[in-house]
Motif scaffolding. Structure first.
Motif, PDB file in Angstrom:
ATOM      1  N   THR A 212      84.883   8.431  26.698  1.00  0.00           N
ATOM      2  CA  THR A 212      84.039   7.820  27.724  1.00  0.00           C
ATOM      3  C   THR A 212      84.883   7.131  28.797  1.00  0.00           C
ATOM      4  O   THR A 212      84.408   6.946  29.904  1.00  0.00           O
ATOM      5  CB  THR A 212      83.077   6.779  27.120  1.00  0.00           C
ATOM      6  OG1 THR A 212      83.854   5.741  26.520  1.00  0.00           O
ATOM      7  CG2 THR A 212      82.151   7.394  26.083  1.00  0.00           C
ATOM      8  N   ASP A 213      86.103   6.738  28.444  1.00  0.00           N
ATOM      9  CA  ASP A 213      86.946   5.995  29.383  1.00  0.00           C
ATOM     10  C   ASP A 213      88.339   6.607  29.464  1.00  0.00           C
ATOM     11  O   ASP A 213      89.004   6.766  28.440  1.00  0.00           O
ATOM     12  CB  ASP A 213      87.149   4.546  28.901  1.00  0.00           C
ATOM     13  CG  ASP A 213      85.931   3.687  29.094  1.00  0.00           C
ATOM     14  OD1 ASP A 213      84.889   4.031  28.511  1.00  0.00           O
ATOM     15  OD2 ASP A 213      86.039   2.686  29.827  1.00  0.00           O
ATOM     16  N   ILE A 214      88.786   6.893  30.675  1.00  0.00           N
ATOM     17  CA  ILE A 214      90.156   7.378  30.856  1.00  0.00           C
ATOM     18  C   ILE A 214      90.829   6.593  31.977  1.00  0.00           C
ATOM     19  O   ILE A 214      90.233   6.382  33.043  1.00  0.00           O
ATOM     20  CB  ILE A 214      90.186   8.882  31.205  1.00  0.00           C
ATOM     21  CG1 ILE A 214      89.774   9.734  30.006  1.00  0.00           C
ATOM     22  CG2 ILE A 214      91.573   9.313  31.677  1.00  0.00           C
ATOM     23  CD1 ILE A 214      89.994  11.220  30.205  1.00  0.00           C
ATOM     24  N   THR A 215      92.050   6.163  31.713  1.00  0.00           N
ATOM     25  CA  THR A 215      92.888   5.578  32.757  1.00  0.00           C
ATOM     26  C   THR A 215      94.177   6.388  32.824  1.00  0.00           C
ATOM     27  O   THR A 215      94.838   6.591  31.797  1.00  0.00           O
ATOM     28  CB  THR A 215      93.225   4.109  32.424  1.00  0.00           C
ATOM     29  OG1 THR A 215      92.019   3.378  32.314  1.00  0.00           O
ATOM     30  CG2 THR A 215      94.109   3.494  33.498  1.00  0.00           C
ATOM     31  N   LEU A 216      94.517   6.869  33.986  1.00  0.00           N
ATOM     32  CA  LEU A 216      95.730   7.665  34.149  1.00  0.00           C
ATOM     33  C   LEU A 216      96.549   7.113  35.310  1.00  0.00           C
ATOM     34  O   LEU A 216      96.009   6.801  36.372  1.00  0.00           O
ATOM     35  CB  LEU A 216      95.379   9.135  34.427  1.00  0.00           C
ATOM     36  CG  LEU A 216      94.617   9.895  33.335  1.00  0.00           C
ATOM     37  CD1 LEU A 216      94.184  11.259  33.852  1.00  0.00           C
ATOM     38  CD2 LEU A 216      95.470  10.045  32.087  1.00  0.00           C
ATOM     39  N   GLN A 234      82.517   8.428  31.416  1.00  0.00           N
ATOM     40  CA  GLN A 234      81.740   7.531  32.281  1.00  0.00           C
ATOM     41  C   GLN A 234      82.615   6.709  33.202  1.00  0.00           C
ATOM     42  O   GLN A 234      82.164   6.277  34.249  1.00  0.00           O
ATOM     43  CB  GLN A 234      80.913   6.564  31.420  1.00  0.00           C
ATOM     44  CG  GLN A 234      79.815   7.266  30.651  1.00  0.00           C
ATOM     45  CD  GLN A 234      79.056   6.316  29.741  1.00  0.00           C
ATOM     46  OE1 GLN A 234      79.270   5.113  29.760  1.00  0.00           O
ATOM     47  NE2 GLN A 234      78.169   6.859  28.951  1.00  0.00           N
ATOM     48  N   ASN A 235      83.821   6.451  32.766  1.00  0.00           N
ATOM     49  CA  ASN A 235      84.656   5.490  33.485  1.00  0.00           C
ATOM     50  C   ASN A 235      86.038   6.114  33.682  1.00  0.00           C
ATOM     51  O   ASN A 235      86.793   6.253  32.730  1.00  0.00           O
ATOM     52  CB  ASN A 235      84.729   4.209  32.628  1.00  0.00           C
ATOM     53  CG  ASN A 235      85.462   3.084  33.309  1.00  0.00           C
ATOM     54  OD1 ASN A 235      85.994   3.244  34.408  1.00  0.00           O
ATOM     55  ND2 ASN A 235      85.528   1.939  32.651  1.00  0.00           N
ATOM     56  N   LEU A 236      86.329   6.509  34.896  1.00  0.00           N
ATOM     57  CA  LEU A 236      87.604   7.171  35.173  1.00  0.00           C
ATOM     58  C   LEU A 236      88.388   6.331  36.159  1.00  0.00           C
ATOM     59  O   LEU A 236      87.877   5.963  37.229  1.00  0.00           O
ATOM     60  CB  LEU A 236      87.350   8.573  35.753  1.00  0.00           C
ATOM     61  CG  LEU A 236      88.584   9.403  36.117  1.00  0.00           C
ATOM     62  CD1 LEU A 236      89.468   9.650  34.910  1.00  0.00           C
ATOM     63  CD2 LEU A 236      88.158  10.733  36.737  1.00  0.00           C
ATOM     64  N   SER A 237      89.603   6.012  35.773  1.00  0.00           N
ATOM     65  CA  SER A 237      90.433   5.150  36.589  1.00  0.00           C
ATOM     66  C   SER A 237      91.759   5.859  36.853  1.00  0.00           C
ATOM     67  O   SER A 237      92.484   6.190  35.915  1.00  0.00           O
ATOM     68  CB  SER A 237      90.650   3.848  35.803  1.00  0.00           C
ATOM     69  OG  SER A 237      91.321   2.926  36.583  1.00  0.00           O
ATOM     70  N   LEU A 238      92.043   6.128  38.104  1.00  0.00           N
ATOM     71  CA  LEU A 238      93.258   6.865  38.441  1.00  0.00           C
ATOM     72  C   LEU A 238      94.123   6.022  39.364  1.00  0.00           C
ATOM     73  O   LEU A 238      93.636   5.525  40.376  1.00  0.00           O
ATOM     74  CB  LEU A 238      92.924   8.171  39.163  1.00  0.00           C
ATOM     75  CG  LEU A 238      91.960   9.129  38.481  1.00  0.00           C
ATOM     76  CD1 LEU A 238      91.709  10.333  39.372  1.00  0.00           C
ATOM     77  CD2 LEU A 238      92.517   9.574  37.140  1.00  0.00           C
ATOM     78  N   VAL A 259      80.136   7.214  35.836  1.00  0.00           N
ATOM     79  CA  VAL A 259      79.415   6.072  36.399  1.00  0.00           C
ATOM     80  C   VAL A 259      80.343   5.236  37.282  1.00  0.00           C
ATOM     81  O   VAL A 259      79.939   4.723  38.312  1.00  0.00           O
ATOM     82  CB  VAL A 259      78.816   5.198  35.265  1.00  0.00           C
ATOM     83  CG1 VAL A 259      78.120   3.966  35.829  1.00  0.00           C
ATOM     84  CG2 VAL A 259      77.834   6.022  34.427  1.00  0.00           C
ATOM     85  N   ILE A 260      81.604   5.106  36.827  1.00  0.00           N
ATOM     86  CA  ILE A 260      82.575   4.304  37.583  1.00  0.00           C
ATOM     87  C   ILE A 260      83.798   5.173  37.891  1.00  0.00           C
ATOM     88  O   ILE A 260      84.385   5.757  36.990  1.00  0.00           O
ATOM     89  CB  ILE A 260      83.054   3.095  36.751  1.00  0.00           C
ATOM     90  CG1 ILE A 260      81.875   2.232  36.320  1.00  0.00           C
ATOM     91  CG2 ILE A 260      84.058   2.265  37.537  1.00  0.00           C
ATOM     92  CD1 ILE A 260      82.270   1.135  35.347  1.00  0.00           C
ATOM     93  N   LEU A 261      84.150   5.249  39.137  1.00  0.00           N
ATOM     94  CA  LEU A 261      85.376   5.948  39.511  1.00  0.00           C
ATOM     95  C   LEU A 261      86.256   4.969  40.264  1.00  0.00           C
ATOM     96  O   LEU A 261      85.840   4.398  41.279  1.00  0.00           O
ATOM     97  CB  LEU A 261      85.056   7.162  40.388  1.00  0.00           C
ATOM     98  CG  LEU A 261      86.247   7.953  40.936  1.00  0.00           C
ATOM     99  CD1 LEU A 261      87.121   8.483  39.808  1.00  0.00           C
ATOM    100  CD2 LEU A 261      85.764   9.110  41.812  1.00  0.00           C
TER     101      LEU A 261
HETATM  102  C1  LIG Z   1      86.405   0.907  33.190  1.00  0.00           C
HETATM  103  O1  LIG Z   1      87.786   1.088  32.972  1.00  0.00           O
HETATM  104  C2  LIG Z   1      88.585   0.057  33.498  1.00  0.00           C
HETATM  105  C3  LIG Z   1      90.018   0.447  33.306  1.00  0.00           C
HETATM  106  O2  LIG Z   1      90.279   0.704  31.965  1.00  0.00           O
HETATM  107  C4  LIG Z   1      88.227  -1.265  32.812  1.00  0.00           C
HETATM  108  O3  LIG Z   1      89.001  -2.301  33.352  1.00  0.00           O
HETATM  109  C5  LIG Z   1      86.757  -1.546  33.012  1.00  0.00           C
HETATM  110  O4  LIG Z   1      86.396  -2.699  32.294  1.00  0.00           O
HETATM  111  C6  LIG Z   1      85.917  -0.384  32.544  1.00  0.00           C
HETATM  112  N1  LIG Z   1      84.548  -0.661  32.907  1.00  0.00           N
HETATM  113  C7  LIG Z   1      83.539  -0.444  32.059  1.00  0.00           C
HETATM  114  C8  LIG Z   1      82.161  -0.799  32.552  1.00  0.00           C
HETATM  115  O5  LIG Z   1      83.709   0.032  30.959  1.00  0.00           O
END
Ligand SMILES: *[C@@H]1O[C@H](CO)[C@@H](O)[C@H](O)[C@H]1NC(C)=O
Ligand SMILES: *[C@@H]1O[C@H](CO)[C@@H](O)[C@H](O)[C@H]1NC(C)=O
Ligand SMILES: *[C@@H]1O[C@H](CO)[C@@H](O)[C@H](O)[C@H]1NC(C)=O
Ligand SMILES: *[C@@H]1O[C@H](CO)[C@@H](O)[C@H](O)[C@H]1NC(C)=O
Ligand SMILES: *[C@@H]1O[C@H](CO)[C@@H](O)[C@H](O)[C@H]1NC(C)=O
Ligand SMILES: *[C@@H]1O[C@H](CO)[C@@H](O)[C@H](O)[C@H]1NC(C)=O
Ligand SMILES: *[C@@H]1O[C@H](CO)[C@@H](O)[C@H](O)[C@H]1NC(C)=O
Ligand SMILES: *[C@@H]1O[C@H](CO)[C@@H](O)[C@H](O)[C@H]1NC(C)=O
Ligand SMILES: *[C@@H]1O[C@H](CO)[C@@H](O)[C@H](O)[C@H]1NC(C)=O
Ligand SMILES: *[C@@H]1O[C@H](CO)[C@@H](O)[C@H](O)[C@H]1NC(C)=O
Ligand SMILES: *[C@@H]1O[C@H](CO)[C@@H](O)[C@H](O)[C@H]1NC(C)=O
Ligand SMILES: *[C@@H]1O[C@H](CO)[C@@H](O)[C@H](O)[C@H]1NC(C)=O
Length: 427
Positions: A212-216, A234-238, A259-261
């Motif tokens: 659900t969450d990826i940070t690259l 849902q949550n992609l952070s690049l 949901v969050i980019l």
């Molecule tokens: C989305 O990912 C970022 C980076 O890992 C994190 O800081 C943030 O809390 C996350 N947001 C949610 C709603 O999960």
């Protein structure tokens, strides 16, 4: 980068030190323990004395078990050029190790109860890529700044993986086989050593479908269909900090649940313009050196209501006036300030004073507030919006709010005439 021979010399320089976690009560002296409800934080000064260090750690460990806590953090300072043989009590569930200096760690016992492991260093800490082999129930792993002889091998299905700035012998291409984690939910891969940026194979996430969450950070190339199998993302952070970063066509296909980019430091975001993310609510593009936000892109994102875009040098011309519209009429959250023109420098990009004198505009495609008939779609252009009929040859009639056209009249009319004629003939 370290050459193999310098690595060998480093290893040769290490002396050996045994740390047996489990022994006498936590004492004063070189050790200070901070006791919290679930964990004990042991701050250990070793004076580079192997024997002393070993016994001090044992004392702390004993205290920890007597108090029924299952989490323990060891902060080991004043230790250098040592090989630390770590043997921890099998009851430990969560283990954090923070080591100063340039040392090596060998886990000499199995750790069947450990589900969460965090290791980091304030110097250079060497482990073998197989060092997790004794952790037969590991679920969460956080590794930072470690030096390894290869990409770490995971022996169990993990729920969370966080790899931050590992020092590896060569540039690594992460494949599905390395990351064959069927239950993985959260993945963080950060590489801050420019010479060692990761590559991702096209199939890297093929099996990791629950993420659900990826940070690259520090990825050189984003291949086509990279995320296509991660249907729950849902949550992609690049973090993109090089102009050389390559986004192949279709690299962002399949992100229907996003949901969050968050994209940081990007110097060119054009790659994004071809995508629509049907559930995207929040876009974070702070510090991306952007001079404008493209209205057409944002109008295509049907769920978007938050744009966090501070620290960009925006040029608040008329093509940015739509931000005033979405902020006032659709209650979007938008941050970011204008850099130019000089008279609006520092203004919010949503401030109506920036856009005085701009031509009258309509932005009705946002959230379909412009109601087009079902046989047409709302199309935004830079400064206006209109309904475009989906069937060729049809034209939208502004006055009657309908799609009609020559083709419709003639083809249906002719069919009707033929039908009437045939009926007449039959009679
Ligand atoms: C989305 O990912 C970022 C980076 O890992 C994190 O800081 C943030 O809390 C996350 N947001 C949610 C709603 O999960
Ligand atoms: C540390 O472990 C290695 C092998 O696991 C062993 O060769 C070495 O002697 C150990 N060091 C000490 C001080 O026991
Ligand atoms: C560990 O203790 C030393 C003093 O003995 C202190 O200076 C240092 O800040 C402590 N470190 C941590 C992480 O608590
Ligand atoms: C540790 O837990 C056990 C069982 O929950 C309890 O019987 C024992 O008294 C506890 N020991 C301490 C020192 O709290
Ligand atoms: C894991 O921890 C539990 C509870 O402390 C203990 O009863 C059990 O023996 C441990 N397992 C192993 C293999 O040591
Ligand atoms: C995905 O996992 C299955 C089962 O473990 C395995 O057979 C398959 O080869 C994996 N696919 C990829 C692309 O790694
Ligand atoms: C930001 O973009 C401008 C052009 O719009 C370019 O001249 C400048 O070098 C960029 N800055 C960075 C840090 O990439
Ligand atoms: C889109 O419009 C509908 C109906 O007016 C409203 O319920 C919904 O909250 C709007 N969504 C956004 C993201 O503005
Ligand atoms: C908000 O909508 C009203 C009515 O459609 C329109 O007159 C007004 O100009 C819009 N406000 C902005 C800031 O675009
Ligand atoms: C908008 O900008 C004007 C001047 O450019 C300023 O006086 C006003 O306070 C700003 N409005 C807001 C809400 O910041
Ligand atoms: C309008 O729709 C037609 C297809 O019906 C398409 O060929 C054309 O490019 C569209 N025009 C615009 C401006 O979107
Ligand atoms: C409807 O209005 C649009 C935009 O004002 C215009 O481009 C288009 O030609 C109009 N269509 C008709 C059929 O009048």
């Amino acid at each position: 980068m370290l050459s193999i021979s310098s690595l060998l010399i480093l290893v040769f320089l290490f002396t050996s030190l045994d740390i047996v976690l489990g022994g006498a009560p936590c004492d004063t002296g070189e050790i200070s323990c901070t006791v919290e409800s679930f964990a004990i934080y042991c701050n250990i000064t070793t004076n580079n004395d192997a024997e002393k260090a070993s016994s001090v750690i044992s004392e702390c460990s004993e205290y920890f078990f007597n108090s029924n806590r299952t989490s323990q953090q060891f902060y080991i300072q004043e230790l250098d050029q040592q090989t630390i043989n770590v043997s921890i009590d099998t009851r430990v569930v969560r283990l954090d190790l923070i080591v100063e200096g340039n040392n090596e760690i060998v886990f000499i016992s199995d750790n069947p109860n450990v589900t969460s492991l965090m290791i980091t260093t304030h110097g250079s800490l060497t482990v073998s890529k197989d060092f997790l082999s004794g952790f037969s129930n590991l679920q969460y792993v956080y590794l930072e700044f470690l030096t390894l002889d290869g990409f770490p091998v995971f022996y169990t299905q993990l729920i969370e993986i966080s790899l931050d700035s590992l020092i590896l012998p060569s540039v690594v291409t992460v494949t599905s086989a390395m990351l064959n984690q069927l239950i993985l939910i959260k993945l963080t891969m950060i590489q801050t050593y420019v010479a060692q940026w990761f590559n991702l194979a096209e199939n890297a996430f093929d099996n990791a479908t629950y993420i659900t969450d990826i940070t690259l950070h520090g990825i050189q190339r984003y291949p086509s269909f990279l995320f296509a199998n991660i249907v729950n993302l849902q949550n992609l952070s690049l973090i993109v900090d090089s102009l050389d970063t390559e986004f192949e066509d279709d690299a962002f296909i399949g992100l229907d649940e996003l949901v969050i980019l968050r994209i940081s430091n990007s110097v060119n975001m054009d790659f994004l313009l071809e995508y629509t993310f049907s559930k995207l609510v929040t876009l974070i593009v702070a510090s991306c050196n952007l001079t404008a936000l493209d209205q057409e892109f944002f109008a295509g994102q049907k769920s978007l209501i938050e744009i966090y875009s501070s620290w960009n040098p925006f040029e608040c011309g008329c093509d940015m006036a739509w931000l005033n519209f979405v902020s006032v009429n659709l209650s979007w959250t938008v941050d970011g300030t204008c850099s130019t023109p000089v008279d609006v420098d520092g203004n919010s990009i949503t401030n109506s004073s920036n856009y005085i004198g701009c031509p009258l505009q309509s932005f009705e495609c946002f959230n379909n507030t412009f109601i087009c008939p079902s046989d047409s779609i709302c199309v935004n252009t830079a400064l206006s919006a209109f309904c475009n009929c989906t069937e060729a040859g049809y034209e939208f009639q502004n006055e009657t709010n309908t799609c009609s056209g020559v083709n419709k009249l003639t083809s249906q009319g002719i069919l009707f005439l033929v039908f009437v004629l045939m009926c007449l003939l039959l009679i």
